[in-house]
Design a protein around this motif. Structure first.
Motif, PDB file in Angstrom:
ATOM      1  N   ALA A 163     -74.091 -51.551  17.588  1.00 26.16           N
ATOM      2  CA  ALA A 163     -73.067 -50.557  17.932  1.00 26.16           C
ATOM      3  C   ALA A 163     -72.402 -50.017  16.669  1.00 26.16           C
ATOM      4  CB  ALA A 163     -72.032 -51.173  18.865  1.00 26.16           C
ATOM      5  N   LEU A 164     -72.178 -50.880  15.682  1.00 31.63           N
ATOM      6  CA  LEU A 164     -71.609 -50.423  14.416  1.00 31.63           C
ATOM      7  C   LEU A 164     -72.583 -49.499  13.694  1.00 31.63           C
ATOM      8  CD1 LEU A 164     -69.393 -50.459  12.282  1.00 31.63           C
ATOM      9  CD2 LEU A 164     -70.471 -52.522  11.317  1.00 31.63           C
ATOM     10  N   ARG A 165     -73.877 -49.823  13.754  1.00 30.19           N
ATOM     11  CA  ARG A 165     -74.890 -48.944  13.157  1.00 30.19           C
ATOM     12  C   ARG A 165     -74.790 -47.536  13.756  1.00 30.19           C
ATOM     13  NH1 ARG A 165     -79.794 -49.338  10.766  1.00 30.19           N
ATOM     14  NH2 ARG A 165     -79.774 -51.607  10.858  1.00 30.19           N
ATOM     15  N   VAL A 166     -74.684 -47.493  15.084  1.00 35.60           N
ATOM     16  CA  VAL A 166     -74.573 -46.207  15.769  1.00 35.60           C
ATOM     17  C   VAL A 166     -73.286 -45.490  15.358  1.00 35.60           C
ATOM     18  CG1 VAL A 166     -74.331 -45.107  18.032  1.00 35.60           C
ATOM     19  CG2 VAL A 166     -75.978 -46.963  17.710  1.00 35.60           C
ATOM     20  N   ALA A 167     -72.208 -46.249  15.218  1.00 40.53           N
ATOM     21  CA  ALA A 167     -70.925 -45.650  14.862  1.00 40.53           C
ATOM     22  C   ALA A 167     -70.985 -44.924  13.526  1.00 40.53           C
ATOM     23  CB  ALA A 167     -69.844 -46.726  14.827  1.00 40.53           C
ATOM     24  N   GLY A 168     -71.836 -45.396  12.630  1.00 42.86           N
ATOM     25  CA  GLY A 168     -71.940 -44.788  11.320  1.00 42.86           C
ATOM     26  C   GLY A 168     -72.977 -43.687  11.226  1.00 42.86           C
ATOM     27  N   GLU A 169     -73.647 -43.370  12.327  1.00 41.14           N
ATOM     28  CA  GLU A 169     -74.684 -42.338  12.355  1.00 41.14           C
ATOM     29  C   GLU A 169     -74.170 -41.088  13.065  1.00 41.14           C
ATOM     30  OE1 GLU A 169     -77.828 -44.222  14.483  1.00 41.14           O
ATOM     31  OE2 GLU A 169     -78.491 -45.428  12.776  1.00 41.14           O
ATOM     32  N   PRO A 170     -74.864 -39.972  12.937  1.00 40.48           N
ATOM     33  CA  PRO A 170     -74.476 -38.773  13.699  1.00 40.48           C
ATOM     34  C   PRO A 170     -74.408 -39.029  15.201  1.00 40.48           C
ATOM     35  CG  PRO A 170     -76.010 -38.167  11.967  1.00 40.48           C
ATOM     36  CD  PRO A 170     -75.929 -39.672  11.956  1.00 40.48           C
ATOM     37  N   LEU A 171     -75.282 -39.899  15.713  1.00 41.79           N
ATOM     38  CA  LEU A 171     -75.256 -40.234  17.133  1.00 41.79           C
ATOM     39  C   LEU A 171     -73.910 -40.807  17.550  1.00 41.79           C
ATOM     40  CD1 LEU A 171     -76.768 -40.558  19.836  1.00 41.79           C
ATOM     41  CD2 LEU A 171     -77.641 -42.747  18.999  1.00 41.79           C
ATOM     42  N   GLY A 172     -73.214 -41.421  16.621  1.00 42.41           N
ATOM     43  CA  GLY A 172     -71.920 -42.015  16.935  1.00 42.41           C
ATOM     44  C   GLY A 172     -70.875 -41.024  17.385  1.00 42.41           C
ATOM     45  N   GLU A 173     -71.071 -39.750  17.060  1.00 41.30           N
ATOM     46  CA  GLU A 173     -70.104 -38.734  17.473  1.00 41.30           C
ATOM     47  C   GLU A 173     -70.083 -38.541  18.986  1.00 41.30           C
ATOM     48  OE1 GLU A 173     -67.874 -37.364  15.497  1.00 41.30           O
ATOM     49  OE2 GLU A 173     -68.697 -38.621  13.909  1.00 41.30           O
ATOM     50  N   ALA A 174     -71.103 -39.068  19.680  1.00 37.58           N
ATOM     51  CA  ALA A 174     -71.139 -38.962  21.145  1.00 37.58           C
ATOM     52  C   ALA A 174     -70.184 -39.949  21.805  1.00 37.58           C
ATOM     53  CB  ALA A 174     -72.562 -39.202  21.651  1.00 37.58           C
ATOM     54  N   PHE A 175     -69.620 -40.878  21.030  1.00 35.76           N
ATOM     55  CA  PHE A 175     -68.784 -41.932  21.589  1.00 35.76           C
ATOM     56  C   PHE A 175     -67.341 -41.802  21.132  1.00 35.76           C
ATOM     57  CE2 PHE A 175     -73.102 -43.543  21.473  1.00 35.76           C
ATOM     58  CZ  PHE A 175     -73.247 -44.123  22.716  1.00 35.76           C
ATOM     59  N   ASP A 176     -66.434 -41.991  22.086  1.00 33.40           N
ATOM     60  CA  ASP A 176     -65.009 -41.979  21.766  1.00 33.40           C
ATOM     61  C   ASP A 176     -64.565 -43.265  21.088  1.00 33.40           C
ATOM     62  OD1 ASP A 176     -64.626 -39.494  22.763  1.00 33.40           O
ATOM     63  OD2 ASP A 176     -63.333 -40.058  24.419  1.00 33.40           O
ATOM     64  N   LYS A 177     -65.144 -44.380  21.519  1.00 25.60           N
ATOM     65  CA  LYS A 177     -64.661 -45.664  21.027  1.00 25.60           C
ATOM     66  C   LYS A 177     -65.795 -46.684  21.030  1.00 25.60           C
ATOM     67  CE  LYS A 177     -60.463 -46.631  21.848  1.00 25.60           C
ATOM     68  NZ  LYS A 177     -59.141 -46.941  22.457  1.00 25.60           N
ATOM     69  N   PHE A 178     -65.679 -47.644  20.108  1.00 20.72           N
ATOM     70  CA  PHE A 178     -66.633 -48.750  19.995  1.00 20.72           C
ATOM     71  C   PHE A 178     -65.849 -50.059  20.036  1.00 20.72           C
ATOM     72  CE2 PHE A 178     -68.130 -45.080  17.720  1.00 20.72           C
ATOM     73  CZ  PHE A 178     -69.466 -44.964  18.062  1.00 20.72           C
ATOM     74  N   VAL A 179     -66.298 -50.986  20.868  1.00 20.06           N
ATOM     75  CA  VAL A 179     -65.695 -52.319  20.915  1.00 20.06           C
ATOM     76  C   VAL A 179     -66.776 -53.323  20.551  1.00 20.06           C
ATOM     77  CG1 VAL A 179     -64.512 -54.042  22.306  1.00 20.06           C
ATOM     78  CG2 VAL A 179     -64.029 -51.615  22.668  1.00 20.06           C
ATOM     79  N   LEU A 180     -66.568 -54.031  19.452  1.00 26.18           N
ATOM     80  CA  LEU A 180     -67.545 -54.981  18.942  1.00 26.18           C
ATOM     81  C   LEU A 180     -67.067 -56.396  19.241  1.00 26.18           C
ATOM     82  CD1 LEU A 180     -68.117 -53.379  15.401  1.00 26.18           C
ATOM     83  CD2 LEU A 180     -68.946 -52.604  17.643  1.00 26.18           C
ATOM     84  N   LEU A 181     -67.891 -57.148  19.949  1.00 27.66           N
ATOM     85  CA  LEU A 181     -67.544 -58.504  20.361  1.00 27.66           C
ATOM     86  C   LEU A 181     -68.274 -59.505  19.469  1.00 27.66           C
ATOM     87  CD1 LEU A 181     -67.984 -57.925  24.203  1.00 27.66           C
ATOM     88  CD2 LEU A 181     -65.930 -57.556  22.811  1.00 27.66           C
ATOM     89  N   ALA A 182     -67.514 -60.225  18.648  1.00 26.53           N
ATOM     90  CA  ALA A 182     -68.100 -61.186  17.703  1.00 26.53           C
ATOM     91  C   ALA A 182     -69.316 -60.576  17.013  1.00 26.53           C
ATOM     92  CB  ALA A 182     -68.482 -62.477  18.419  1.00 26.53           C
ATOM     93  N   PRO A 183     -69.169 -59.413  16.388  1.00 27.12           N
ATOM     94  CA  PRO A 183     -70.335 -58.702  15.865  1.00 27.12           C
ATOM     95  C   PRO A 183     -71.005 -59.408  14.691  1.00 27.12           C
ATOM     96  CG  PRO A 183     -68.326 -57.671  15.076  1.00 27.12           C
ATOM     97  CD  PRO A 183     -67.914 -58.691  16.096  1.00 27.12           C
TER      98      PRO A 183
END
Length: 324
Positions: A163-183
């Motif tokens: 999920a963090l990988r996605v957050a740092g990519e252009p694809l991450g712009e499709a998401f409002d928020k990311f919640v990482l559980l014990a990442p």
């Protein structure tokens, strides 16, 4: 002339020795670690009652991938949370979270990430980046049936790293928020506990990985299809888990190497939740490393690595993080 001949012979000998060394490294046997009881016991405590039947969508390569859809109980369709399970697991791992989100008015979609569960070939993908393409295809599929403007992404352990990988990519712009559980933030991250004793969850084949990286520099990617890491699954769980990953799945289903940069690119849309008693991740390290990056961290007393996906206090914190 004799000197030149000797030089060429010496170079060929070195190349031959390097080839033999790489061959031995690739042939290095993958060793499975002993079962890690706390992970199996934690997984067994996840309530699978009421989990929806699998739905499927067709990815761009023609493969049908599986997920479980939890419709918001109040009929709301404005937010969809996509859930990515931990390493070796499948969508049922996220059942407690998904059901709670649905009850809170958020539609939840728990994936069988390709290479796990009912999606594709267990333990493998076709190329690096395929999981990112799959997620983009899933978003497109969900948009067809839902007038959604707000997507959320929740990931546990390796799924949190992904999920963090996605957050740092252009694809991450499709998401409002990311919640990482014990990442899991990568093998170099200071948030990992020493991978030994009670915390030995995964056993990588280091010689094979090194050889794969070396050959990749010369454009040879076929070793990426070889098994590269084994997990400490209990034998009784063999029908439900993915005990081994190939190199390409290992490299794709994890955090980017520049995990700090990925947090920065997410622009404050990431929250981290972990248990104080996590046997795989260092909760204090999350608290030390992430707030300076603008990432809020919630540490739950008495909660371990698997408890963060089923314990009531963890579920409450996840719902609060999405709504906060």
């Amino acid at each position: 002339m004799s000197y030149l001949f000797n030089l060429v012979a010496a170079l060929l000998s070195l190349v031959g020795l390097a080839a033999v060394a790489l061959a031995f490294m690739l042939a290095s046997p993958l060793k499975r670690p002993p079962p890690l009881a706390s992970i199996h016991e934690g997984a067994m405590k996840i309530d699978a009652v009421g989990s929806p039947e699998l739905s499927r969508f067709q990815a761009r390569d023609g493969t049908w991938l599986a997920y479980r859809l939890y419709a918001a109980t109040n009929g709301a369709r404005d937010r969809i949370a996509i859930l990515a399970h931990g390493s070796s697991a499948q969508s049922v791992e996220m059942n407690t979270i998904a059901a709670a989100l649905a009850a809170a008015g958020v539609t939840a979609v728990a994936m069988d990430v390709r290479g796990h569960g009912a999606s594709g070939t267990r333990g493998d993908i076709a190329y690096l980046g395929q999981l990112d393409d799959d997620l983009a295809d899933l978003l497109g599929e969900l948009k067809k049936a839902n007038p959604v403007e707000r997507f959320l992404l929740i990931g546990h352990s390796s799924g949190g790293g992904f999920a963090l990988r996605v957050a740092g990519e252009p694809l991450g712009e499709a998401f409002d928020k990311f919640v990482l559980l014990a990442p899991y933030l990568g093998y170099r991250a200071p948030t990992n506990r020493p991978a030994e004793g009670p915390g030995l969850w995964a056993s990588p084949d280091i010689p094979r990985i090194v050889a794969t990286l070396a050959l990749g520099r010369f454009g040879m990617d076929w070793p990426q299809a070889l098994p590269a890491i084994a997990f400490a699954n209990a034998p009784v769980a063999k029908m439900d888990v993915t005990p081994v990953y190939t190199y390409r799945l290992l490299q794709n289903y994890t955090a980017p190497e520049d995990w700090k940069g990925a947090f920065g690119k997410a622009k404050g849309r990431v929250a981290v939740i972990a248990g104080a008693e996590d046997e795989l991740m260092d909760a204090l390290a999350y608290q030390r490393e992430l707030p300076p990056l603008g990432v809020p961290v919630t540490i739950l007393p008495g909660v371990d690595h698997m408890g963060v996906v089923w314990r009531p206090e963890a579920i409450k914190a996840i719902v609060a993080a999405l709504n906060g």
